[in-house]
Design an enzyme around this catalytic site. Sequence first.
Site, PDB file in Angstrom:
ATOM      1  N   SER A 246      72.935  59.190  65.751  1.00  0.00           N
ATOM      2  CA  SER A 246      73.084  60.432  65.006  1.00  0.00           C
ATOM      3  C   SER A 246      73.217  61.607  65.951  1.00  0.00           C
ATOM      4  O   SER A 246      72.435  61.736  66.902  1.00  0.00           O
ATOM      5  CB  SER A 246      71.869  60.645  64.094  1.00  0.00           C
ATOM      6  OG  SER A 246      71.909  61.947  63.527  1.00  0.00           O
TER       7      SER A 246
ATOM      8  N   LYS B  71      59.606  54.102  92.983  1.00  0.00           N
ATOM      9  CA  LYS B  71      58.213  54.013  92.523  1.00  0.00           C
ATOM     10  C   LYS B  71      57.586  52.734  93.060  1.00  0.00           C
ATOM     11  O   LYS B  71      58.027  51.630  92.739  1.00  0.00           O
ATOM     12  CB  LYS B  71      58.170  54.023  90.988  1.00  0.00           C
ATOM     13  CG  LYS B  71      56.798  53.795  90.393  1.00  0.00           C
ATOM     14  CD  LYS B  71      56.877  53.740  88.873  1.00  0.00           C
ATOM     15  CE  LYS B  71      55.543  53.338  88.266  1.00  0.00           C
ATOM     16  NZ  LYS B  71      55.631  53.219  86.785  1.00  0.00           N
TER      17      LYS B  71
ATOM     18  N   GLY C  51      70.688  55.252  69.754  1.00  0.00           N
ATOM     19  CA  GLY C  51      71.087  55.221  71.154  1.00  0.00           C
ATOM     20  C   GLY C  51      69.879  55.343  72.052  1.00  0.00           C
ATOM     21  O   GLY C  51      68.918  54.589  71.934  1.00  0.00           O
TER      22      GLY C  51
ATOM     23  N   PRO D 252      49.544  48.575  92.690  1.00  0.00           N
ATOM     24  CA  PRO D 252      50.871  48.333  93.265  1.00  0.00           C
ATOM     25  C   PRO D 252      51.675  47.331  92.449  1.00  0.00           C
ATOM     26  O   PRO D 252      51.133  46.549  91.664  1.00  0.00           O
ATOM     27  CB  PRO D 252      50.529  47.742  94.628  1.00  0.00           C
ATOM     28  CG  PRO D 252      49.288  46.933  94.354  1.00  0.00           C
ATOM     29  CD  PRO D 252      48.522  47.717  93.308  1.00  0.00           C
TER      30      PRO D 252
ATOM     31  N   LEU E 178      61.125  51.925  70.296  1.00  0.00           N
ATOM     32  CA  LEU E 178      60.028  52.445  69.482  1.00  0.00           C
ATOM     33  C   LEU E 178      60.037  51.872  68.070  1.00  0.00           C
ATOM     34  O   LEU E 178      59.000  51.877  67.397  1.00  0.00           O
ATOM     35  CB  LEU E 178      60.095  53.971  69.420  1.00  0.00           C
ATOM     36  CG  LEU E 178      59.966  54.704  70.758  1.00  0.00           C
ATOM     37  CD1 LEU E 178      60.082  56.206  70.554  1.00  0.00           C
ATOM     38  CD2 LEU E 178      58.656  54.351  71.446  1.00  0.00           C
TER      39      LEU E 178
ATOM     40  N   ALA F  32      66.851  52.630  75.129  1.00  0.00           N
ATOM     41  CA  ALA F  32      66.681  51.301  74.549  1.00  0.00           C
ATOM     42  C   ALA F  32      67.968  50.793  73.921  1.00  0.00           C
ATOM     43  O   ALA F  32      68.388  49.654  74.154  1.00  0.00           O
ATOM     44  CB  ALA F  32      65.556  51.328  73.510  1.00  0.00           C
TER      45      ALA F  32
ATOM     46  N   THR G 283      55.606  50.304  80.566  1.00  0.00           N
ATOM     47  CA  THR G 283      56.153  48.999  80.191  1.00  0.00           C
ATOM     48  C   THR G 283      57.233  49.075  79.121  1.00  0.00           C
ATOM     49  O   THR G 283      57.771  48.043  78.722  1.00  0.00           O
ATOM     50  CB  THR G 283      55.024  48.093  79.662  1.00  0.00           C
ATOM     51  OG1 THR G 283      54.389  48.745  78.554  1.00  0.00           O
ATOM     52  CG2 THR G 283      53.998  47.818  80.742  1.00  0.00           C
TER      53      THR G 283
END
Length: 511
Positions: A40, A79, A15, A99, A336, A18, A347
């Site tokens: 999990s 942001k 979960g 920027p 990941l 991502a 990013t």
Amino acid sequence: MTQAAAGKAIVILGGGTAGWMAACLIAQRWPHAQVTLVESPEIGIVGVGEGSTPQLKHFFDRLGIAEAEWMPACDATYKLGIGFHGWSDRAGHGAYFHPFPTALDSHTAPHFFYNTRARRTGRDVVAHPDRFLLPARLAAAACAPQPDANFPFEVSYGYHFDAHKVGAFLGHHATTKLGAVQLQRTIATAERDASGDIAALLCDDGERIPGDVFLDASGFRSILFEKTLGVPFQSFADTLFNDRAVVLPTPRDEAAPLPSQTRATALSAGWVWDIPLTTRTGNGYVYSSRHLSPDQAEAELRAHLGVGDVGTARHLTMRVGRVAKSWSHNALAIGLAQGFIEPLEATALHIVMATVEAFLDAVDANGFTPAASAPFNEAIAARYDGVRDYIVAHYRLNQRGTDPTGYWAEARALAQLSDPLKALMSAWFTGADMAALVEQMGIGRYYNAISWHCLMAGYGTFPDEHRLVPAGPDIERIDLHKIDDFLDRCALNFRPHLTHLPRHLKSRDTR
């Protein structure tokens, strides 16, 4: 939805932001597929403050979720970009702002490019990026990115947010609005069929979860890609040293203006993020374990924040690099499990979105075939490598003299650079047209010419001041007062960040 995706069972392992982002995108695009996300209950919650690029706004817009709905639920703020502090000891270049690009840049960026080229070739002209670009002024004044109604230009922006809360919010949206199914299971391994495809996830209690297409969002464990399919991992550790982080949130100063920028401050062996949320400030020191121990890093972070022994710090391990292929057999790697380029330019979620959307586009065009997967893998690998090059440039070009650990000198000595990065550096130092080269090389889709100019000019990577000469008649005199007036008058259309945050949403349960 194409016939290839109709009726498919899509199973997402993992979960978090991502996994649930992928679930939302797939369930929306392929409404007749069955999307199941398996996570999990034993995986701990990190919940650090995180930043994004402007692509996250496009994501929520695509889902039809208003800022007033998700931002208050996720402690989110706006942001405008990233302020870099302490990456250069050059006079006048102790800080600069990177920027997000805006429609207004077309009025001032050409003058910025011109002056940087003049200074690169030895002329004494002003070339600091903050003087030329509106978002730097807005961020310095802690303004929100929304202009008054009568101002006809939009300003691009990203967000700061609590990563765990965004994942929970998206999980609620995916299951209640888009028909996705959530299963709480602990996965022991995966089963492959005779062709090598993944056939099912196998739970630790013997339950079998079959599927047609699998997404690996299992984090650094990479259960499906590395452990099951054996897809090799390509490390970036030779050019990106940072492999650890220590995280320590602090209370937000209610009396101070709420920043509309991330702050990235260089320390002895890495850098500290400062991410303003509505409820707290997220702080984390990203560093190299070859240069600092965890105890040393925590002590340096605490000294930087001025908090002494207050609060409990968490220590994280990072693995920087990417899998060789993001689409292998009937599986897609995201988050990941796909790769990680340290959080300097925020990013991570951008790459998740780009990966999932490109996957959906490829399948819609060519089905689940090698004709779809081969160009997809090539494009995603190029995106990772393009982002990596920009991050590497931050370290390779640093102008930091204070260096008790030797970290910054080692970074400046990096020789294993990609050919595109070598070409860009060569163009900069020889006075070539950087903007034209970025366009020619086709790398502007990762970081555009403004980004590259901000980085190199922001550091002050120009000839030493004593070698500069006054601009002669061959150099156009840029009217800086006219630029100041233009940007100052534009800035009058923007208001303090805190007054523009969405606040009127009724509370909702996203657990």
